[in-house]
Scaffold this motif. Sequence first.
Motif, PDB file in Angstrom:
ATOM      1  N   ALA A 253     -53.904  14.719  32.959  1.00 32.99           N
ATOM      2  CA  ALA A 253     -54.051  13.760  31.856  1.00 32.99           C
ATOM      3  C   ALA A 253     -53.597  14.412  30.556  1.00 32.99           C
ATOM      4  N   PRO A 254     -53.141  13.608  29.576  1.00 32.54           N
ATOM      5  CA  PRO A 254     -52.766  14.177  28.279  1.00 32.54           C
ATOM      6  C   PRO A 254     -53.906  14.940  27.611  1.00 32.54           C
ATOM      7  N   ALA A 255     -55.148  14.518  27.840  1.00 26.74           N
ATOM      8  CA  ALA A 255     -56.288  15.194  27.218  1.00 26.74           C
ATOM      9  C   ALA A 255     -56.341  16.669  27.604  1.00 26.74           C
ATOM     10  N   LYS A 256     -56.015  16.978  28.854  1.00 27.66           N
ATOM     11  CA  LYS A 256     -56.021  18.378  29.299  1.00 27.66           C
ATOM     12  C   LYS A 256     -55.003  19.192  28.515  1.00 27.66           C
ATOM     13  N   ILE A 257     -53.846  18.604  28.301  1.00 30.31           N
ATOM     14  CA  ILE A 257     -52.814  19.285  27.516  1.00 30.31           C
ATOM     15  C   ILE A 257     -53.297  19.483  26.088  1.00 30.31           C
ATOM     16  N   GLY A 258     -53.900  18.443  25.506  1.00 29.25           N
ATOM     17  CA  GLY A 258     -54.405  18.557  24.143  1.00 29.25           C
ATOM     18  C   GLY A 258     -55.405  19.675  23.979  1.00 29.25           C
ATOM     19  N   LYS A 259     -56.274  19.818  24.951  1.00 31.49           N
ATOM     20  CA  LYS A 259     -57.334  20.834  24.876  1.00 31.49           C
ATOM     21  C   LYS A 259     -56.799  22.253  25.040  1.00 31.49           C
ATOM     22  N   GLU A 260     -55.740  22.415  25.838  1.00 31.67           N
ATOM     23  CA  GLU A 260     -55.318  23.760  26.227  1.00 31.67           C
ATOM     24  C   GLU A 260     -54.065  24.272  25.522  1.00 31.67           C
ATOM     25  N   ALA A 261     -53.227  23.386  25.021  1.00 25.27           N
ATOM     26  CA  ALA A 261     -51.924  23.823  24.493  1.00 25.27           C
ATOM     27  C   ALA A 261     -51.983  24.148  23.007  1.00 25.27           C
ATOM     28  N   ASP A 262     -51.202  25.145  22.623  1.00 22.67           N
ATOM     29  CA  ASP A 262     -51.026  25.486  21.207  1.00 22.67           C
ATOM     30  C   ASP A 262     -49.957  24.606  20.567  1.00 22.67           C
ATOM     31  N   VAL A 263     -48.979  24.221  21.387  1.00 22.29           N
ATOM     32  CA  VAL A 263     -47.872  23.365  20.956  1.00 22.29           C
ATOM     33  C   VAL A 263     -47.750  22.235  21.966  1.00 22.29           C
ATOM     34  N   VAL A 264     -47.694  20.994  21.485  1.00 29.10           N
ATOM     35  CA  VAL A 264     -47.529  19.844  22.375  1.00 29.10           C
ATOM     36  C   VAL A 264     -46.253  19.099  21.995  1.00 29.10           C
ATOM     37  N   PHE A 265     -45.337  18.987  22.963  1.00 25.73           N
ATOM     38  CA  PHE A 265     -44.122  18.183  22.797  1.00 25.73           C
ATOM     39  C   PHE A 265     -44.371  16.795  23.387  1.00 25.73           C
ATOM     40  N   THR A 266     -43.847  15.771  22.723  1.00 28.36           N
ATOM     41  CA  THR A 266     -43.852  14.425  23.279  1.00 28.36           C
ATOM     42  C   THR A 266     -42.438  13.874  23.265  1.00 28.36           C
ATOM     43  N   SER A 267     -42.078  13.202  24.362  1.00 25.71           N
ATOM     44  CA  SER A 267     -40.755  12.586  24.490  1.00 25.71           C
ATOM     45  C   SER A 267     -40.954  11.246  25.189  1.00 25.71           C
ATOM     46  N   LEU A 268     -41.062  10.173  24.394  1.00 22.66           N
ATOM     47  CA  LEU A 268     -41.436   8.866  24.926  1.00 22.66           C
ATOM     48  C   LEU A 268     -40.375   7.820  24.571  1.00 22.66           C
ATOM     49  N   PRO A 269     -40.294   6.729  25.355  1.00 21.39           N
ATOM     50  CA  PRO A 269     -39.195   5.773  25.163  1.00 21.39           C
ATOM     51  C   PRO A 269     -39.245   4.993  23.854  1.00 21.39           C
ATOM     52  N   LEU A 270     -40.442   4.528  23.447  1.00 27.06           N
ATOM     53  CA  LEU A 270     -40.538   3.596  22.328  1.00 27.06           C
ATOM     54  C   LEU A 270     -41.602   4.045  21.323  1.00 27.06           C
ATOM     55  N   PRO A 271     -41.456   3.651  20.061  1.00 23.95           N
ATOM     56  CA  PRO A 271     -42.478   4.001  19.072  1.00 23.95           C
ATOM     57  C   PRO A 271     -43.875   3.555  19.475  1.00 23.95           C
ATOM     58  N   GLN A 272     -44.003   2.370  20.079  1.00 27.37           N
ATOM     59  CA  GLN A 272     -45.336   1.910  20.451  1.00 27.37           C
ATOM     60  C   GLN A 272     -45.983   2.785  21.510  1.00 27.37           C
ATOM     61  N   HIS A 273     -45.165   3.424  22.364  1.00 29.91           N
ATOM     62  CA  HIS A 273     -45.729   4.345  23.348  1.00 29.91           C
ATOM     63  C   HIS A 273     -46.350   5.559  22.652  1.00 29.91           C
ATOM     64  N   LEU A 274     -45.694   6.028  21.599  1.00 29.00           N
ATOM     65  CA  LEU A 274     -46.224   7.156  20.846  1.00 29.00           C
ATOM     66  C   LEU A 274     -47.512   6.754  20.128  1.00 29.00           C
ATOM     67  N   ILE A 275     -47.530   5.565  19.563  1.00 30.67           N
ATOM     68  CA  ILE A 275     -48.734   5.081  18.880  1.00 30.67           C
ATOM     69  C   ILE A 275     -49.886   4.942  19.865  1.00 30.67           C
ATOM     70  N   GLU A 276     -49.596   4.413  21.064  1.00 34.75           N
ATOM     71  CA  GLU A 276     -50.643   4.278  22.078  1.00 34.75           C
ATOM     72  C   GLU A 276     -51.218   5.634  22.475  1.00 34.75           C
ATOM     73  N   LEU A 277     -50.363   6.644  22.532  1.00 36.89           N
ATOM     74  CA  LEU A 277     -50.815   7.980  22.921  1.00 36.89           C
ATOM     75  C   LEU A 277     -51.600   8.670  21.813  1.00 36.89           C
ATOM     76  N   LEU A 278     -51.187   8.442  20.562  1.00 36.30           N
ATOM     77  CA  LEU A 278     -51.703   9.257  19.459  1.00 36.30           C
ATOM     78  C   LEU A 278     -52.671   8.544  18.522  1.00 36.30           C
ATOM     79  N   ILE A 279     -52.602   7.225  18.474  1.00 37.20           N
ATOM     80  CA  ILE A 279     -53.410   6.523  17.474  1.00 37.20           C
ATOM     81  C   ILE A 279     -54.247   5.455  18.183  1.00 37.20           C
ATOM     82  N   THR A 280     -55.184   5.907  18.979  1.00 41.50           N
ATOM     83  CA  THR A 280     -56.127   5.050  19.695  1.00 41.50           C
ATOM     84  C   THR A 280     -57.484   5.725  19.657  1.00 41.50           C
ATOM     85  N   SER A 281     -58.493   5.032  20.200  1.00 39.38           N
ATOM     86  CA  SER A 281     -59.840   5.626  20.231  1.00 39.38           C
ATOM     87  C   SER A 281     -59.876   6.869  21.109  1.00 39.38           C
ATOM     88  N   ASP A 282     -58.934   6.955  22.067  1.00 36.44           N
ATOM     89  CA  ASP A 282     -58.863   8.131  22.942  1.00 36.44           C
ATOM     90  C   ASP A 282     -57.595   8.930  22.650  1.00 36.44           C
TER      91      ASP A 282
END
Length: 291
Positions: free
Chosen positions: A49-78
């Motif tokens: 899950a992305p949460a595991k990466i968030g907890k363990e990584a010093d640097v996180v890269f994201t490469s997603l198709p659409l702006p809304q996918h990035l918003i869903e990943l980064l700007i939600t309650s989770d």
Amino acid sequence: MKIGFIGLGKMGSGLARNLIRSGYDVLLFDINPQAVKKVSDVGGIIADAPAKIGKEADVVFTSLPLPQHLIELLITSDSLLRYMNPGSVLIDVSTIDPGTARLVAEEAQKNEVEFLACPLGKGPAQAEESTEPIFAGGKKEVFNKYKEILGKIGNPVSYLGDVEQSTAFKLISNMVGMANLSVLSEGFQLAEQLGIDPKQFKELMHDTGANSAQLSLRGPLILDNNYTPMFSVDLAEKDVRLGVEMAEGIGLPVQFSKMTLYHLQEAQKISLGGKDAAAVYQTFSNYAKRN
């Protein structure tokens, strides 16, 4: 240093493999298990899950198709950002608009996470070869700190200013490139209708002021009627549409880009969205047939 990579599509997979080949410990996540497997065959650690990466990584890269996918990943309650450690950095290599980039930057700051917007200049082949041009935006001191890592996945790495400048540059670049492709397609069709051999037309164009990167890259695709996607009509339409919206937001008319957007959307209407952007030629070809 541990790196996380979320989004292992055509672009992200090549970038992630280069980080692994460079000796970094890389955590991998994508909603498509097969995409993860193709990268993990080279190395890396699969995250559930992305949460595991968030907890363990010093640097996180994201490469997603659409702006809304990035918003869903980064700007939600989770939000992924809620799991990232203070002082870590998020580096997004997606093609997004300046408004979305600013929104992410502000959300990252709330969570004490640094943010760099680093859209890319070319395609999957360059991502695999680590020759991908990178257009970085964000705080200069953050860019300087992570420039070496960026250099492992791309070349050249250019700093443009804040996140708005880097993301705007990418959209403008694609607007110009796709407008060039549209007028090139129009030229191919006009030459054919006037009895000029298409292959000769292409070769002679290289010796004129009409020579361009699109002529070299996509001229052969038009000649061969081969639209295997390098950069699809759907992605081109998304980028040009975001660019037009960006321009309209500051009151700039960008008429050529609007015409380009029209032809890309016409290509989508005739089921060419998944084909390479060179398939926009078919919209001109169909028009000629109707007339």
